[in-house]
Design a protein around this motif. Structure first.
Motif, PDB file in Angstrom:
ATOM      1  N   ILE A 168       0.437  -0.999  -0.055  1.00 49.21           N
ATOM      2  CA  ILE A 168      -0.086   0.300   0.140  1.00 49.21           C
ATOM      3  C   ILE A 168       0.789   1.400  -0.022  1.00 49.21           C
ATOM      4  CG2 ILE A 168      -1.589   1.585   1.450  1.00 49.21           C
ATOM      5  CD1 ILE A 168      -2.813  -0.936   2.181  1.00 49.21           C
ATOM      6  N   VAL A 169       1.828   1.283   0.768  1.00 50.64           N
ATOM      7  CA  VAL A 169       3.017   2.197   1.028  1.00 50.64           C
ATOM      8  C   VAL A 169       3.667   2.092  -0.469  1.00 50.64           C
ATOM      9  CG1 VAL A 169       5.078   3.029   1.872  1.00 50.64           C
ATOM     10  CG2 VAL A 169       3.422   2.028   3.094  1.00 50.64           C
ATOM     11  N   LEU A 170       3.862   1.378  -1.161  1.00 49.34           N
ATOM     12  CA  LEU A 170       4.737   1.993  -2.302  1.00 49.34           C
ATOM     13  C   LEU A 170       3.878   2.228  -3.532  1.00 49.34           C
ATOM     14  CD1 LEU A 170       7.428   1.219  -4.066  1.00 49.34           C
ATOM     15  CD2 LEU A 170       6.653  -1.218  -4.961  1.00 49.34           C
ATOM     16  N   TYR A 171       2.588   1.610  -3.392  1.00 52.79           N
ATOM     17  CA  TYR A 171       1.217   1.914  -4.306  1.00 52.79           C
ATOM     18  C   TYR A 171       0.670   3.829  -4.560  1.00 52.79           C
ATOM     19  CZ  TYR A 171      -2.938   2.735  -6.911  1.00 52.79           C
ATOM     20  OH  TYR A 171      -3.088   2.925  -8.051  1.00 52.79           O
ATOM     21  N   LEU A 172       1.327   4.075  -3.334  1.00 54.02           N
ATOM     22  CA  LEU A 172       0.984   5.750  -3.179  1.00 54.02           C
ATOM     23  C   LEU A 172       2.052   6.221  -2.898  1.00 54.02           C
ATOM     24  CD1 LEU A 172      -0.690   5.409   0.616  1.00 54.02           C
ATOM     25  CD2 LEU A 172      -1.561   6.013  -1.451  1.00 54.02           C
ATOM     26  N   ALA A 173       3.418   5.566  -3.237  1.00 55.49           N
ATOM     27  CA  ALA A 173       4.182   6.314  -4.051  1.00 55.49           C
ATOM     28  C   ALA A 173       4.551   6.393  -5.066  1.00 55.49           C
ATOM     29  CB  ALA A 173       5.677   5.204  -2.854  1.00 55.49           C
ATOM     30  N   THR A 174       3.560   5.002  -5.906  1.00 49.28           N
ATOM     31  CA  THR A 174       3.956   5.418  -7.463  1.00 49.28           C
ATOM     32  C   THR A 174       2.579   6.485  -7.286  1.00 49.28           C
ATOM     33  OG1 THR A 174       3.423   2.839  -7.837  1.00 49.28           O
ATOM     34  CG2 THR A 174       3.282   4.164  -9.436  1.00 49.28           C
ATOM     35  N   LEU A 175       1.653   6.637  -7.297  1.00 51.01           N
ATOM     36  CA  LEU A 175       0.857   7.517  -7.506  1.00 51.01           C
ATOM     37  C   LEU A 175       1.510   8.723  -7.255  1.00 51.01           C
ATOM     38  CD1 LEU A 175      -2.654   7.101  -5.869  1.00 51.01           C
ATOM     39  CD2 LEU A 175      -1.997   6.217  -8.312  1.00 51.01           C
ATOM     40  N   LEU A 176       2.527   9.206  -6.130  1.00 49.92           N
ATOM     41  CA  LEU A 176       3.036  10.039  -5.909  1.00 49.92           C
ATOM     42  C   LEU A 176       4.097  10.586  -6.981  1.00 49.92           C
ATOM     43  CD1 LEU A 176       3.710  12.802  -4.232  1.00 49.92           C
ATOM     44  CD2 LEU A 176       5.755  11.282  -3.053  1.00 49.92           C
ATOM     45  N   PHE A 177       4.568   9.840  -7.772  1.00 50.34           N
ATOM     46  CA  PHE A 177       5.709   9.488  -8.433  1.00 50.34           C
ATOM     47  C   PHE A 177       4.934   9.967  -9.844  1.00 50.34           C
ATOM     48  CE2 PHE A 177       8.040   7.518 -12.221  1.00 50.34           C
ATOM     49  CZ  PHE A 177       9.270   7.976 -12.089  1.00 50.34           C
ATOM     50  N   LYS A 178       4.163   9.180 -10.421  1.00 47.99           N
ATOM     51  CA  LYS A 178       3.321   9.542 -11.376  1.00 47.99           C
ATOM     52  C   LYS A 178       2.520  10.490 -12.150  1.00 47.99           C
ATOM     53  CE  LYS A 178       2.790   4.733 -13.419  1.00 47.99           C
ATOM     54  NZ  LYS A 178       1.540   4.054 -13.692  1.00 47.99           N
ATOM     55  N   LEU A 179       2.139  11.003 -10.334  1.00 44.58           N
ATOM     56  CA  LEU A 179       1.144  12.551 -10.516  1.00 44.58           C
ATOM     57  C   LEU A 179       1.582  13.279  -9.955  1.00 44.58           C
ATOM     58  CD1 LEU A 179      -2.375  11.046  -9.866  1.00 44.58           C
ATOM     59  CD2 LEU A 179      -1.439  10.698 -11.875  1.00 44.58           C
ATOM     60  N   ILE A 180       2.964  13.524  -9.524  1.00 47.66           N
ATOM     61  CA  ILE A 180       3.083  15.122  -8.633  1.00 47.66           C
ATOM     62  C   ILE A 180       4.898  15.305  -9.612  1.00 47.66           C
ATOM     63  CG2 ILE A 180       3.731  16.414  -6.853  1.00 47.66           C
ATOM     64  CD1 ILE A 180       1.027  14.474  -5.430  1.00 47.66           C
ATOM     65  N   THR A 181       5.431  14.020  -8.493  1.00 45.44           N
ATOM     66  CA  THR A 181       6.539  14.412  -8.566  1.00 45.44           C
ATOM     67  C   THR A 181       7.534  14.789 -10.090  1.00 45.44           C
ATOM     68  OG1 THR A 181       7.838  12.288  -8.347  1.00 45.44           O
ATOM     69  CG2 THR A 181       7.370  14.011  -6.528  1.00 45.44           C
ATOM     70  N   HIS A 182       6.816  14.039 -10.904  1.00 45.42           N
ATOM     71  CA  HIS A 182       7.533  13.111 -12.339  1.00 45.42           C
ATOM     72  C   HIS A 182       6.099  13.347 -13.644  1.00 45.42           C
ATOM     73  CE1 HIS A 182      11.057  11.846 -10.447  1.00 45.42           C
ATOM     74  NE2 HIS A 182      12.070  11.977 -11.569  1.00 45.42           N
ATOM     75  N   ARG A 183       5.627  13.906 -13.445  1.00 42.36           N
ATOM     76  CA  ARG A 183       4.454  13.871 -14.154  1.00 42.36           C
ATOM     77  C   ARG A 183       4.833  15.044 -15.670  1.00 42.36           C
ATOM     78  NH1 ARG A 183      -1.883  16.815 -13.484  1.00 42.36           N
ATOM     79  NH2 ARG A 183      -2.365  16.680 -15.228  1.00 42.36           N
TER      80      ARG A 183
END
Length: 351
Positions: A168-183
């Motif tokens: 779950i933590v890694l999935y939330l990190a994935t969303l952070l990566f895709k949608l915010i930090t590396h969008r």
């Protein structure tokens, strides 16, 4: 035409579901009514999320389709957990992985490929998702099975809880990566050009439809779960087949339709995001969430699948990675994925 059909399905199916549950109609009949009604409701969820996707863009649109598509299965699974049907829940998770990677992606590639000789999508997203698929399915699902051989039930459950939290933590990190930090960092020259398509519904109407449909799905799903044992006995189906094929297809009907429609419109970034993104959400969020939710019920669910389920999921992941890693596809590759799904479906039916 399809919109009118789904309206008729919901307009008839929902009242029949309510009346049938109170009148205690035969389970075999109600099983069919519940499944068809859920598919009709899922179609409305798909139309609402498609409207939101036009406004939000391909990535967020794909995420919305995957999320609300998986919401149906999550609801069904929670009621199944409440009834102690652990085998059905694990099988439905397996069916979602197989259905999204082989059936949804296969149909999308096939239908889109009939209209376009070659369809391209963001190769960077495809390669990023490949690594996540390898981790989520092959590492997070296989490891508990291997260690469970030498562990008792309590230790296996503790291992499953630990893995679930990490997922779950890694999935939330994935969303952070895709949608915010590396969008927008990894762009590809085949990214779909905005065509200023007009959404069917406004954001407020779409959200309202989503909420109402979700509530209706929750009610119908609870009644559907109560028919599983009777239907399995009458038709000679195993819990594994009901979960892998029936529940998975019914529960993911919304995103099935959305991905195919997007592929037909040559919006492959959204189609692939729905198919692969939904698989990642099932493996990294829905499955671990169900493990944690099961702690509130009498029977807890460890993250341990049967050998046929594991082998099928690993095979589906490896096949999907080999086909999507080049960033383009055609109807023949879709046929390969569909053939793999049919072979596995026959196997689960005969188990």
């Amino acid at each position: 035409m399809f919109n009118k059909l789904f309206f008729i399905v919901v307009a008839l199916g929902l009242p029949l579901s309510i009346i049938g549950s109170f009148m205690h109609w035969p389970s075999a009949i109600m099983f069919g009514v519940y499944c068809i009604t859920i598919i009709g409701l899922a179609a409305y969820m798909g139309r609402a999320t498609e409207s939101l996707a036009i406004v939000a863009g391909p990535r967020i649109g794909g995420l919305l389709n995957a999320t609300f598509g998986n919401a149906v299965e999550l609801i069904i699974s929670i009621f199944a957990l409440k009834e102690g049907l652990i085998g059905v829940v694990l099988a439905s998770l397996t069916g979602s992985v197989l259905g999204n990677l082989l059936l949804v992606a296969g149909l999308s590639f096939f239908v889109g490929g009939l209209k376009y000789k070659r369809q391209e999508f963001n190769v960077y997203d495809a390669r990023h998702n490949s690594g996540l698929l390898m981790f989520a399915v092959i590492v997070a699902f296989v490891i508990p099975e291997v260690f469970a051989i030498t562990m008792d039930e309590q230790k296996t459950l503790s291992l499953s809880i630990g893995i679930s939290i990490i997922l779950i933590v890694l999935y939330l990190a994935t969303l952070l990566f895709k949608l915010i930090t590396h969008r927008g960092v990894y762009k590809h020259n085949t990214d779909e050009v905005e065509d200023h398509e007009t959404p069917e519904w406004s954001a407020k109407i779409a959200i309202t439809v989503l909420l109402l449909a979700t509530v209706a799905v929750a009610y119908v799903s609870e009644n559907l779960v109560h028919t599983f044992e009777t239907v399995a006995h009458q038709f000679g189906w195993s819990e594994l087949f009901i979960g892998v094929i029936i529940v998975a297809i019914v529960g993911n009907a919304a995103e099935h339709a959305s991905a195919i429609i997007m592929a037909y419109k040559n919006k492959m970034n959204i189609a692939v995001e729905i198919a692969v993104g939904s698989t990642l959400q099932i493996a990294m969020f829905v499955a671990p969430l169900l493990v944690l939710i099961s702690l509130m019920f009498t029977t807890q669910m460890p993250l341990v699948f049967t050998l046929p389920e594991l082998v099928s999921m690993v095979t589906a992941v490896l096949l999907t990675i080999s086909i999507t890693n080049d960033g383009d596809t055609n109807w023949f590759e879709g046929t390969v994925l569909l053939a793999a799904y049919i072979i596995m479906g026959i196997g689960f039916y005969l188990l």
